[in-house]
Design a protein around this motif. Structure first.
Motif, PDB file in Angstrom:
ATOM      1  N   LEU A   1       0.841  -1.183   0.000  1.00 11.67           N
ATOM      2  CA  LEU A   1       0.000   0.000   0.000  1.00 11.67           C
ATOM      3  C   LEU A   1       0.879   1.237   0.000  1.00 11.67           C
TER       4      LEU A   1
ATOM      5  N   ALA B   1      -2.903   0.073  -4.274  1.00 12.98           N
ATOM      6  CA  ALA B   1      -2.903  -1.224  -3.614  1.00 12.98           C
ATOM      7  C   ALA B   1      -2.589  -2.340  -4.595  1.00 12.98           C
TER       8      ALA B   1
ATOM      9  N   MET C   1     -10.831  -2.241   3.272  1.00  9.17           N
ATOM     10  CA  MET C   1      -9.788  -1.231   3.240  1.00  9.17           C
ATOM     11  C   MET C   1     -10.281  -0.020   4.003  1.00  9.17           C
TER      12      MET C   1
ATOM     13  N   SER D   1     -14.004   3.361   6.102  1.00  7.79           N
ATOM     14  CA  SER D   1     -13.723   2.022   5.606  1.00  7.79           C
ATOM     15  C   SER D   1     -14.629   1.702   4.435  1.00  7.79           C
TER      16      SER D   1
ATOM     17  N   ARG E   1     -13.231   3.667  -4.210  1.00  7.45           N
ATOM     18  CA  ARG E   1     -12.219   2.818  -4.831  1.00  7.45           C
ATOM     19  C   ARG E   1     -12.483   2.734  -6.323  1.00  7.45           C
TER      20      ARG E   1
ATOM     21  N   CYS F   1      -3.424   4.367   4.826  1.00  4.67           N
ATOM     22  CA  CYS F   1      -4.412   3.411   4.356  1.00  4.67           C
ATOM     23  C   CYS F   1      -4.053   2.031   4.873  1.00  4.67           C
TER      24      CYS F   1
ATOM     25  N   ALA G   1      -5.391  -2.406   4.926  1.00  4.81           N
ATOM     26  CA  ALA G   1      -6.181  -3.480   4.347  1.00  4.81           C
ATOM     27  C   ALA G   1      -6.250  -4.658   5.307  1.00  4.81           C
TER      28      ALA G   1
ATOM     29  N   TYR H   1      -6.955  -4.568  10.890  1.00  7.15           N
ATOM     30  CA  TYR H   1      -6.184  -4.436   9.664  1.00  7.15           C
ATOM     31  C   TYR H   1      -4.748  -4.884   9.876  1.00  7.15           C
TER      32      TYR H   1
END
Length: 127
Positions: free
Chosen positions: A4, A24, A34, A50, A72, A96, A98, A114
């Motif tokens: 990321l 990403a 994410m 999120s 996104r 950020c 994931a 995450y």
């Protein structure tokens, strides 16, 4: 497995806007969450927004809802955070993140959920 990289931070005046990006590297067919987090010096990390990979369900912190928008690309290769009506209290390092493969329907705004994190991009809002 997942890389990321954030970009788009900078310095703006109160009321201004910024658009953060997070490139990403991840399989587009995966079910995962994410999110954007922020942390100011001396303060705890805060989950900002999120988004779920399957369907795009979103969640926001109350402090930013109505001003920030997470989104996104269709290919799920880039995560965005559009920040409008910025305030000095929005000043922070924005990262950020994931999750692992996720079969739930809600993406948490809790940091421990995450496991992959970017390096962060600084946002400074002057009064």
């Amino acid at each position: 497995q997942v890389q990321l990289v954030e970009s788009g931070g900078g310095s703006v005046q109160t009321g201004g806007s910024l658009r953060l990006s997070c490139a990403a590297s991840r399989t587009t067919d995966s079910r995962y969450c994410m999110a954007w987090f922020r942390q100011a010096p001396g303060k705890e990390r805060e989950g900002v927004a999120s988004i779920f990979s399957d369907g795009g369900a979103t969640a926001y912190a109350g402090s930013v809802e109505g001003r920030f928008t997470i989104s996104r690309t269709n290919a799920q290769s880039t995560l965005y955070l559009q920040m409008n009506s910025l305030k000095p209290e929005d000043t922070a390092m924005y990262s950020c993140a994931a999750s692992r493969l996720w079969y739930g329907s809600f993406c948490s705004l809790s940091g421990p959920f995450y496991i992959y994190w970017g390096q962060g991009t600084q946002v400074t809002v002057s009064s």
